[in-house]
Each structure stands twice: as C-alpha cells, then as structure tokens.
Design a protein around this motif. Structure first.
Motif, PDB file in Angstrom:
ATOM      1  N   ILE A   5     -31.166  15.294   3.694  1.00 30.94           N
ATOM      2  CA  ILE A   5     -31.240  16.723   4.000  1.00 30.94           C
ATOM      3  C   ILE A   5     -30.343  17.470   3.023  1.00 30.94           C
ATOM      4  O   ILE A   5     -29.168  17.156   2.880  1.00 30.94           O
ATOM      5  CB  ILE A   5     -30.781  17.009   5.446  1.00 30.94           C
ATOM      6  CG1 ILE A   5     -31.528  16.145   6.469  1.00 30.94           C
ATOM      7  CG2 ILE A   5     -30.898  18.486   5.763  1.00 30.94           C
ATOM      8  CD1 ILE A   5     -33.008  16.392   6.552  1.00 30.94           C
ATOM      9  N   ASP A   6     -30.934  18.450   2.326  1.00 33.86           N
ATOM     10  CA  ASP A   6     -30.187  19.323   1.422  1.00 33.86           C
ATOM     11  C   ASP A   6     -29.883  20.630   2.139  1.00 33.86           C
ATOM     12  O   ASP A   6     -30.595  21.007   3.066  1.00 33.86           O
ATOM     13  CB  ASP A   6     -31.014  19.642   0.160  1.00 33.86           C
ATOM     14  CG  ASP A   6     -31.419  18.395  -0.596  1.00 33.86           C
ATOM     15  OD1 ASP A   6     -30.612  17.455  -0.645  1.00 33.86           O
ATOM     16  OD2 ASP A   6     -32.533  18.373  -1.141  1.00 33.86           O
ATOM     17  N   LYS A  13     -38.582  22.082   7.031  1.00 32.23           N
ATOM     18  CA  LYS A  13     -39.521  21.874   5.926  1.00 32.23           C
ATOM     19  C   LYS A  13     -39.230  20.545   5.222  1.00 32.23           C
ATOM     20  O   LYS A  13     -40.149  19.835   4.821  1.00 32.23           O
ATOM     21  CB  LYS A  13     -39.448  23.026   4.923  1.00 32.23           C
ATOM     22  CG  LYS A  13     -40.105  24.288   5.412  1.00 32.23           C
ATOM     23  CD  LYS A  13     -40.116  25.355   4.346  1.00 32.23           C
ATOM     24  CE  LYS A  13     -40.821  26.597   4.843  1.00 32.23           C
ATOM     25  NZ  LYS A  13     -40.901  27.638   3.820  1.00 32.23           N
ATOM     26  N   GLN A  14     -37.955  20.229   5.071  1.00 25.62           N
ATOM     27  CA  GLN A  14     -37.582  18.964   4.451  1.00 25.62           C
ATOM     28  C   GLN A  14     -38.037  17.786   5.318  1.00 25.62           C
ATOM     29  O   GLN A  14     -38.507  16.776   4.803  1.00 25.62           O
ATOM     30  CB  GLN A  14     -36.066  18.900   4.239  1.00 25.62           C
ATOM     31  CG  GLN A  14     -35.569  19.927   3.229  1.00 25.62           C
ATOM     32  CD  GLN A  14     -34.072  19.886   3.081  1.00 25.62           C
ATOM     33  OE1 GLN A  14     -33.523  18.868   2.687  1.00 25.62           O
ATOM     34  NE2 GLN A  14     -33.406  20.985   3.402  1.00 25.62           N
ATOM     35  N   GLN A  18     -40.664  14.828   4.277  1.00 24.38           N
ATOM     36  CA  GLN A  18     -40.299  13.417   4.348  1.00 24.38           C
ATOM     37  C   GLN A  18     -41.226  12.642   5.276  1.00 24.38           C
ATOM     38  O   GLN A  18     -41.620  11.509   4.973  1.00 24.38           O
ATOM     39  CB  GLN A  18     -38.837  13.270   4.771  1.00 24.38           C
ATOM     40  CG  GLN A  18     -37.893  13.744   3.683  1.00 24.38           C
ATOM     41  CD  GLN A  18     -36.437  13.661   4.077  1.00 24.38           C
ATOM     42  OE1 GLN A  18     -35.997  12.637   4.572  1.00 24.38           O
ATOM     43  NE2 GLN A  18     -35.696  14.731   3.854  1.00 24.38           N
ATOM     44  N   LEU A  19     -41.611  13.245   6.386  1.00 21.05           N
ATOM     45  CA  LEU A  19     -42.551  12.589   7.296  1.00 21.05           C
ATOM     46  C   LEU A  19     -43.931  12.477   6.657  1.00 21.05           C
ATOM     47  O   LEU A  19     -44.600  11.451   6.776  1.00 21.05           O
ATOM     48  CB  LEU A  19     -42.613  13.342   8.627  1.00 21.05           C
ATOM     49  CG  LEU A  19     -41.380  13.176   9.507  1.00 21.05           C
ATOM     50  CD1 LEU A  19     -41.353  14.230  10.605  1.00 21.05           C
ATOM     51  CD2 LEU A  19     -41.338  11.778  10.099  1.00 21.05           C
ATOM     52  N   GLU A  20     -44.343  13.531   5.966  1.00 22.20           N
ATOM     53  CA  GLU A  20     -45.629  13.514   5.268  1.00 22.20           C
ATOM     54  C   GLU A  20     -45.640  12.376   4.243  1.00 22.20           C
ATOM     55  O   GLU A  20     -46.614  11.620   4.157  1.00 22.20           O
ATOM     56  CB  GLU A  20     -45.869  14.852   4.576  1.00 22.20           C
ATOM     57  CG  GLU A  20     -47.181  14.939   3.823  1.00 22.20           C
ATOM     58  CD  GLU A  20     -47.349  16.253   3.080  1.00 22.20           C
ATOM     59  OE1 GLU A  20     -48.514  16.619   2.824  1.00 22.20           O
ATOM     60  OE2 GLU A  20     -46.341  16.910   2.724  1.00 22.20           O
ATOM     61  N   THR A  50     -35.238  21.170  15.891  1.00 24.88           N
ATOM     62  CA  THR A  50     -35.665  21.199  14.495  1.00 24.88           C
ATOM     63  C   THR A  50     -36.708  20.117  14.244  1.00 24.88           C
ATOM     64  O   THR A  50     -37.727  20.353  13.588  1.00 24.88           O
ATOM     65  CB  THR A  50     -34.452  21.004  13.556  1.00 24.88           C
ATOM     66  OG1 THR A  50     -33.482  22.016  13.849  1.00 24.88           O
ATOM     67  CG2 THR A  50     -34.855  21.100  12.097  1.00 24.88           C
ATOM     68  N   MET A  51     -36.475  18.926  14.794  1.00 24.32           N
ATOM     69  CA  MET A  51     -37.448  17.840  14.650  1.00 24.32           C
ATOM     70  C   MET A  51     -38.749  18.208  15.347  1.00 24.32           C
ATOM     71  O   MET A  51     -39.841  17.963  14.830  1.00 24.32           O
ATOM     72  CB  MET A  51     -36.877  16.539  15.213  1.00 24.32           C
ATOM     73  CG  MET A  51     -37.802  15.335  15.014  1.00 24.32           C
ATOM     74  SD  MET A  51     -38.187  14.945  13.283  1.00 24.32           S
ATOM     75  CE  MET A  51     -36.642  14.221  12.738  1.00 24.32           C
TER      76      MET A  51
END
Length: 129
Positions: A5-6, A13-14, A18-20, A50-51
């Motif tokens: 996570i940045d 969105k991150q 990552q899940l995609e 958030t998740m």
C-alpha cells in the motif's frame, strides 16, 4: 503475494488492482472462495470498510460474486477474466508508451530497445537505439 500500500493513491483502488492481478495471474482460480472481508483486511493491514469497498468494486467488474450465506467467490467466467487481463495489459502498455515518449523515444526506438532487452542485453551493455 504480499500486500503493498502506497500513500499516494486511494487505498481501495490499490486493493482492487492487487486483487485483480491475483485473479488474472491465476493466484486465485475461477470459483475459489475468498477469505472473509475481516481476514483479508487484517492481512492487508487496512480497515475492513476499505476492503469491503474494494470487493464491491470487483463485483461491479464481474470478477467476484457474492452468495448470501456462503461468501464471495472468484468468477468462473473465463471470458471476464481474459477481458480483464487484456484491459490491464492495454493500460500498462499505454502508460509505458506515454512515459517512453516523454523520455523522447519514438516508436522504432522503443521497439528496438524492447527487442534488445528481450534478448538479454542490459543497460550496462551500452547499446544504442
């Protein structure tokens, strides 16, 4: 695959990206049951809300679906996964080309550079385009 996570972009969105990528790469197989929102949030070090937002977005993208009493699952529709793979590849290539053009490279130079790198040459080999 580790969660990264940045702080420069929205976390949800991150997580979606990552899940995609995990789905497209086959880390999650079609039909796989996902962990609970709480477990995934804990593993990623994020708030469960958030998740949840990220998983809702993946549902909108048809990469994930919910079954009320059983949880969330990866789509079994291979075409949806292949389409997502092509879309991601397109976005990555588009971003790469944009950056290369900003560096002053033309189409032929970019292709030549890619060929040389593919053949194993490195920046230390001092090749010219």
């Amino acid at each position: 695959m580790k969660w990264t996570i940045d702080s420069d972009r929205p976390i949800y969105k991150q997580l979606v990206e990552q899940l995609e990528l995990r789905i497209i790469s086959g880390l999650y197989s079609p039909g796989d049951k996902l962990e609970s929102v709480r477990d995934m949030a804990m593993a990623a070090g994020v708030n469960p809300n958030t998740m949840q937002k990220s998983l809702t977005e993946l549902e909108r993208m048809n990469l994930v679906y919910s079954q009320r009493t059983s949880g969330r699952f990866i789509t079994e529709d291979i075409k949806v996964i292949e389409d997502a793979k092509r879309n991601l590849a397109f976005r990555e290539i588009e971003s790469f080309l944009e950056k290369m053009k900003l560096l002053g490279f033309g189409k032929k130079e970019i292709l030549l550079l890619m060929e040389k790198i593919e053949e194993g040459e490195t920046k230390d080999d001092h090749f010219k385009c």
